[in-house]
Write an enzyme that holds these catalytic residues in place. Sequence first.
Site, PDB file in Angstrom:
ATOM      1  N   MET A  14       0.837  -1.198   0.000  1.00 60.83           N
ATOM      2  CA  MET A  14       0.000   0.000   0.000  1.00 60.83           C
ATOM      3  C   MET A  14       0.876   1.255   0.000  1.00 60.83           C
ATOM      4  O   MET A  14       0.416   2.347   0.324  1.00 60.83           O
ATOM      5  CB  MET A  14      -0.944   0.002   1.200  1.00 60.83           C
ATOM      6  CG  MET A  14      -1.916  -1.181   1.155  1.00 60.83           C
ATOM      7  SD  MET A  14      -3.447  -0.884   2.038  1.00 60.83           S
ATOM      8  CE  MET A  14      -2.831  -0.604   3.684  1.00 60.83           C
ATOM      9  N   HIS A  18       9.032   1.044   3.155  1.00 61.75           N
ATOM     10  CA  HIS A  18      10.109   1.057   4.157  1.00 61.75           C
ATOM     11  C   HIS A  18      10.931  -0.222   3.990  1.00 61.75           C
ATOM     12  O   HIS A  18      10.691  -1.013   3.066  1.00 61.75           O
ATOM     13  CB  HIS A  18       9.503   1.178   5.561  1.00 61.75           C
ATOM     14  CG  HIS A  18       8.407   0.189   5.864  1.00 61.75           C
ATOM     15  ND1 HIS A  18       8.628  -1.170   5.892  1.00 61.75           N
ATOM     16  CD2 HIS A  18       7.080   0.361   6.111  1.00 61.75           C
ATOM     17  CE1 HIS A  18       7.496  -1.788   6.178  1.00 61.75           C
ATOM     18  NE2 HIS A  18       6.533  -0.894   6.304  1.00 61.75           N
ATOM     19  N   GLY A  20      10.910  -2.968   5.457  1.00 65.99           N
ATOM     20  CA  GLY A  20      10.131  -4.217   5.431  1.00 65.99           C
ATOM     21  C   GLY A  20       9.720  -4.548   4.006  1.00 65.99           C
ATOM     22  O   GLY A  20       9.871  -5.686   3.539  1.00 65.99           O
ATOM     23  N   HIS A  21       9.237  -3.541   3.281  1.00 62.94           N
ATOM     24  CA  HIS A  21       8.849  -3.756   1.884  1.00 62.94           C
ATOM     25  C   HIS A  21      10.069  -4.096   1.026  1.00 62.94           C
ATOM     26  O   HIS A  21      10.016  -5.002   0.192  1.00 62.94           O
ATOM     27  CB  HIS A  21       8.189  -2.498   1.309  1.00 62.94           C
ATOM     28  CG  HIS A  21       6.928  -2.070   2.015  1.00 62.94           C
ATOM     29  ND1 HIS A  21       6.841  -0.914   2.743  1.00 62.94           N
ATOM     30  CD2 HIS A  21       5.705  -2.655   2.090  1.00 62.94           C
ATOM     31  CE1 HIS A  21       5.609  -0.781   3.231  1.00 62.94           C
ATOM     32  NE2 HIS A  21       4.898  -1.827   2.868  1.00 62.94           N
ATOM     33  N   GLY A 131       4.668 -10.209   4.251  1.00 55.78           N
ATOM     34  CA  GLY A 131       5.418 -10.142   5.503  1.00 55.78           C
ATOM     35  C   GLY A 131       4.725 -10.905   6.625  1.00 55.78           C
ATOM     36  O   GLY A 131       3.506 -10.834   6.783  1.00 55.78           O
ATOM     37  N   GLN A 132       5.547 -11.577   7.415  1.00 52.70           N
ATOM     38  CA  GLN A 132       5.061 -12.315   8.595  1.00 52.70           C
ATOM     39  C   GLN A 132       4.421 -11.364   9.619  1.00 52.70           C
ATOM     40  O   GLN A 132       3.613 -11.782  10.437  1.00 52.70           O
ATOM     41  CB  GLN A 132       6.251 -13.070   9.206  1.00 52.70           C
ATOM     42  CG  GLN A 132       6.036 -13.685  10.577  1.00 52.70           C
ATOM     43  CD  GLN A 132       5.071 -14.863  10.528  1.00 52.70           C
ATOM     44  OE1 GLN A 132       4.949 -15.534   9.495  1.00 52.70           O
ATOM     45  NE2 GLN A 132       4.383 -15.118  11.637  1.00 52.70           N
ATOM     46  N   ASP A 134       2.108  -9.453   9.200  1.00 47.20           N
ATOM     47  CA  ASP A 134       0.663  -9.605   9.022  1.00 47.20           C
ATOM     48  C   ASP A 134       0.373 -11.098   8.856  1.00 47.20           C
ATOM     49  O   ASP A 134      -0.043 -11.560   7.789  1.00 47.20           O
ATOM     50  CB  ASP A 134       0.206  -8.793   7.817  1.00 47.20           C
ATOM     51  CG  ASP A 134       0.528  -7.311   8.000  1.00 47.20           C
ATOM     52  OD1 ASP A 134      -0.167  -6.657   8.784  1.00 47.20           O
ATOM     53  OD2 ASP A 134       1.506  -6.830   7.403  1.00 47.20           O
ATOM     54  N   GLN A 137      -2.984 -12.308   7.663  1.00 45.18           N
ATOM     55  CA  GLN A 137      -3.197 -11.946   6.261  1.00 45.18           C
ATOM     56  C   GLN A 137      -2.615 -13.019   5.339  1.00 45.18           C
ATOM     57  O   GLN A 137      -3.230 -13.402   4.339  1.00 45.18           O
ATOM     58  CB  GLN A 137      -2.541 -10.588   5.989  1.00 45.18           C
ATOM     59  CG  GLN A 137      -2.499 -10.200   4.538  1.00 45.18           C
ATOM     60  CD  GLN A 137      -2.090  -8.751   4.351  1.00 45.18           C
ATOM     61  OE1 GLN A 137      -2.922  -7.865   4.477  1.00 45.18           O
ATOM     62  NE2 GLN A 137      -0.835  -8.499   4.064  1.00 45.18           N
ATOM     63  N   SER A 170       4.107   1.348   7.866  1.00 44.57           N
ATOM     64  CA  SER A 170       3.837   2.680   7.311  1.00 44.57           C
ATOM     65  C   SER A 170       3.136   3.546   8.341  1.00 44.57           C
ATOM     66  O   SER A 170       3.282   4.765   8.358  1.00 44.57           O
ATOM     67  CB  SER A 170       2.967   2.559   6.058  1.00 44.57           C
ATOM     68  OG  SER A 170       3.563   1.668   5.146  1.00 44.57           O
TER      69      SER A 170
HETATM   70  P1  AMP Z   1       1.480  -2.816   3.577  1.00 43.22           P
HETATM   71  O1  AMP Z   1       2.041  -1.827   2.596  1.00 43.22           O
HETATM   72  O2  AMP Z   1       1.573  -2.386   5.009  1.00 43.22           O
HETATM   73  O3  AMP Z   1       0.112  -3.313   3.180  1.00 43.22           O
HETATM   74  O4  AMP Z   1       2.422  -4.077   3.513  1.00 43.22           O
HETATM   75  C1  AMP Z   1       2.739  -4.687   2.281  1.00 43.22           C
HETATM   76  C2  AMP Z   1       3.480  -5.968   2.550  1.00 43.22           C
HETATM   77  O5  AMP Z   1       4.662  -5.686   3.294  1.00 43.22           O
HETATM   78  C3  AMP Z   1       2.653  -6.946   3.410  1.00 43.22           C
HETATM   79  O6  AMP Z   1       2.887  -8.264   2.936  1.00 43.22           O
HETATM   80  C4  AMP Z   1       3.232  -6.741   4.784  1.00 43.22           C
HETATM   81  O7  AMP Z   1       3.096  -7.879   5.614  1.00 43.22           O
HETATM   82  C5  AMP Z   1       4.678  -6.477   4.457  1.00 43.22           C
HETATM   83  N1  AMP Z   1       5.317  -5.775   5.558  1.00 43.22           N
HETATM   84  C6  AMP Z   1       4.865  -4.658   6.202  1.00 43.22           C
HETATM   85  N2  AMP Z   1       5.683  -4.338   7.220  1.00 43.22           N
HETATM   86  C7  AMP Z   1       6.664  -5.283   7.241  1.00 43.22           C
HETATM   87  C8  AMP Z   1       7.807  -5.509   8.053  1.00 43.22           C
HETATM   88  N3  AMP Z   1       8.108  -4.704   9.074  1.00 43.22           N
HETATM   89  N4  AMP Z   1       8.590  -6.572   7.763  1.00 43.22           N
HETATM   90  C9  AMP Z   1       8.287  -7.395   6.735  1.00 43.22           C
HETATM   91  N5  AMP Z   1       7.240  -7.240   5.926  1.00 43.22           N
HETATM   92  C10 AMP Z   1       6.429  -6.195   6.166  1.00 43.22           C
END
Ligand code: AMP
Length: 264
Positions: A14, A18, A20-21, A131-132, A134, A137, A170
């Site tokens: 979304m 960062h 994580g992404h 990512g783990q 979530d 999810q 985020s």
């Molecule tokens: P989001 O943009 O928050 O919807 O996340 C997109 C993807 O990045 C999802 O699969 C999340 O689980 C993963 N994600 C978000 N934060 C982290 C993190 N800190 N470490 C690893 N993966 C993450």
Amino acid sequence: MAAAERPVGLVPTMGWLHAGHTSLIERSRAADRTTIVSIFVNPTQFDDPADFERYPRSEARDLATCEAAGADLVFSPPVEEVYPAGFDTTIHVGRIAGPLEGAARPGHFDGVATVVAILFDLIRADRAYFGQKDAQQIMVIRRMATDLAIGTEVVSCPTVREPDGLALSSRNVHLSPAERAAAPVLHRALLAGRSAWAAGERDGEALRTTMRSTLAGEPLARPEYISVADADTLAELTTVDRPALLSLAVRFGTTRLIDNEPLG
Ligand code: AMP
């Protein structure tokens, strides 16, 4: 994406990217010939309209991050392209979407499953990386992909954390300095639960109490749920006699954070 060299990896996000992404992008780059990042703030997965409105967005920043991370293609569709006029279909995943985030955020996983099914159909990736952080999810998306016979493999990747243990998110950008200082208590509570379990505690309620007391040490933390659940079904456990998932949802002011820790 018929012209892309296979295997194709998809990293659905979304935006407001960062580390994580970027860890998911790197994971795809190591395994796939083509890495595609989707950026779409999906309105249908927000149970709270205010959360959707204030979700951080910056296309320029995200494109620079994708380029630096070596993504081959960014798919950033407008809302009308994903949900054209007349759109009227929802994918509802059953039991695994019920507890935890599903209970706390009604409709959230319907929105997630529906948009991910659309992305999987449009992009036809060989693998998709999640990512783990979530954890539920991933379970919901795996169920959906299996049940709908979608050929994309769902790959789970470790949670990336700040040095103080806070999982990157985020939404962390919304934390005030005092809330940011308090937020690592989520990870501390999960680690306290893990330590008690490693020391032999198998009573589910005792583990919940351990996590609750750690969270109580931080006045800014307002726990929403504290869970010790079966790692396969997410049913709450009385006795931890099988692989389990510790998970937490905690509010800091108007910001809601989640985190989890697998056991066993
Ligand atoms: P989001 O943009 O928050 O919807 O996340 C997109 C993807 O990045 C999802 O699969 C999340 O689980 C993963 N994600 C978000 N934060 C982290 C993190 N800190 N470490 C690893 N993966 C993450």
